[in-house]
Design an enzyme around this catalytic site. Structure first.
Site, short mmCIF file in Angstrom:
data_model
loop_
_atom_site.label_atom_id
_atom_site.label_comp_id
_atom_site.label_asym_id
_atom_site.label_seq_id
_atom_site.Cartn_x
_atom_site.Cartn_y
_atom_site.Cartn_z
CG ASP A 1 43.00 38.94 40.51
OD1 ASP A 1 42.53 38.09 39.73
OD2 ASP A 1 43.92 39.72 40.20
CG HIS B 1 35.78 40.87 35.29
ND1 HIS B 1 35.99 41.40 34.03
CD2 HIS B 1 36.58 41.59 36.13
CE1 HIS B 1 36.88 42.38 34.10
NE2 HIS B 1 37.26 42.52 35.36
CB SER C 1 34.33 44.31 49.96
OG SER C 1 33.32 43.90 50.85
#
Length: 281
Positions: free
Chosen positions: A88, A145, A248
């Site tokens: 995200d 992921h 980050s």
């Protein structure tokens, strides 16, 4: 928690002081104080706890547990795409690698060799390839992921600075993503090698991978490499790769003529884990 410390100019602080302070606070089991801190953070950054596997902030013993919280299994369905978005966040930049140069922001580029810690042979595999830089803000889900099935071959820790990686800083600091501390993960895939780089930032306490655990600390003074040729570490598309303890950026590298990005993607646009990132060419 760290508001007063965070507003000090970085040059007034010993290197790593803000990171170390924030890391200690984020890892502390503070009871009611931790719950108040999380509640403040949720309100300040408008975090959507309805998506969390456990939406009750009182259940998180440390800020890090909250920050790296799992999502509900149905919160991020995976698109029918060759490559899915791994996080995200927002798109910092993406596109073609010009020879070995990655576009950071107007007037700023950095080299693939610098990004991967000086390994010119590794970087050469991505000459004229493709890249994507994705920024995770404080409100975002902070697990990373896999965009595609891959077998892990190497991990490289590269020491560096701890500049902020927000869009304003990306426009102002030359070579930002190749100057900050980072963890470079190299995978073999059905479409050739692929690199996922986890880039540290001002108050990133640490970065972790599912096969190694926390990579930093310790903050090693030199480039350090782990090789996995003798192990069968395979991650499927959508599997968790790692996580940031505080936010980050990830930088991905792909080989030439391997993929074409989602035509709906635009710099500064929002992205979500599981959506279509690219199809194969």
């Amino acid at each position: 928690m760290s508001d007063r410390l965070a507003v000090l100019p970085q040059y007034l602080l010993p290197k790593g002081a803000l990171t170390n302070f924030a890391g200690r606070v984020a890892g502390a089991k503070g009871g009611a104080y931790t719950t108040r801190l999380i509640r403040w953070f949720v309100g300040r950054y408008n975090v959507n706890m309805d998506e969390a596997f456990d939406p009750d902030i009182a259940h998180y013993k440390t800020f890090n547990e909250f920050f790296t919280r799992a999502l509900r299994p149905d919160a991020r369905p995976l698109a029918d795409a060759a490559y899915i978005c791994p996080v995200d966040g927002r798109i910092s930049q993406f596109g073609d690698i010009e020879d070995d140069q990655i576009f950071q922001a107007k007037g700023h580029k950095f080299s693939t060799t610098a990004l991967v810690g000086g390994d010119a042979q590794l970087a050469a595999q991505f000459q004229h390839g493709s890249f994507a830089n994705l920024y995770l803000s404080p409100r975002d889900y902070h697990r990373i992921h896999m965009p595609i099935d891959g077998k892990l071959t190497r991990m490289i820790y590269v020491p560096g600075e701890l500049f902020s990686v927000n869009p304003t800083t990306a426009r102002g600091i030359p070579g930002l993503f190749a100057r900050n501390e980072r963890v470079v993960c190299v995978f073999d895939t059905a479409h050739g090698p692929f690199v996922m780089t986890l880039v540290g930032a001002t108050i990133v306490g640490s970065m972790a991978t599912v096969w190694h655990g926390v990579v930093n600390p310790p903050r090693l003074p030199q480039v350090t490499e782990w090789k996995y040729d003798d192990q069968n570490i395979v991650l499927k598309k959508g599997d968790e790769l790692g996580r940031f303890l505080l936010g980050s950026t990830v930088v991905m590298l792909f080989q030439k003529d391997v993929l074409k990005f989602n035509p709906a993607w635009q710099p500064a646009g929002p992205v979500r884990l599981g959506e279509e990132m690219a199809q194969t060419k």
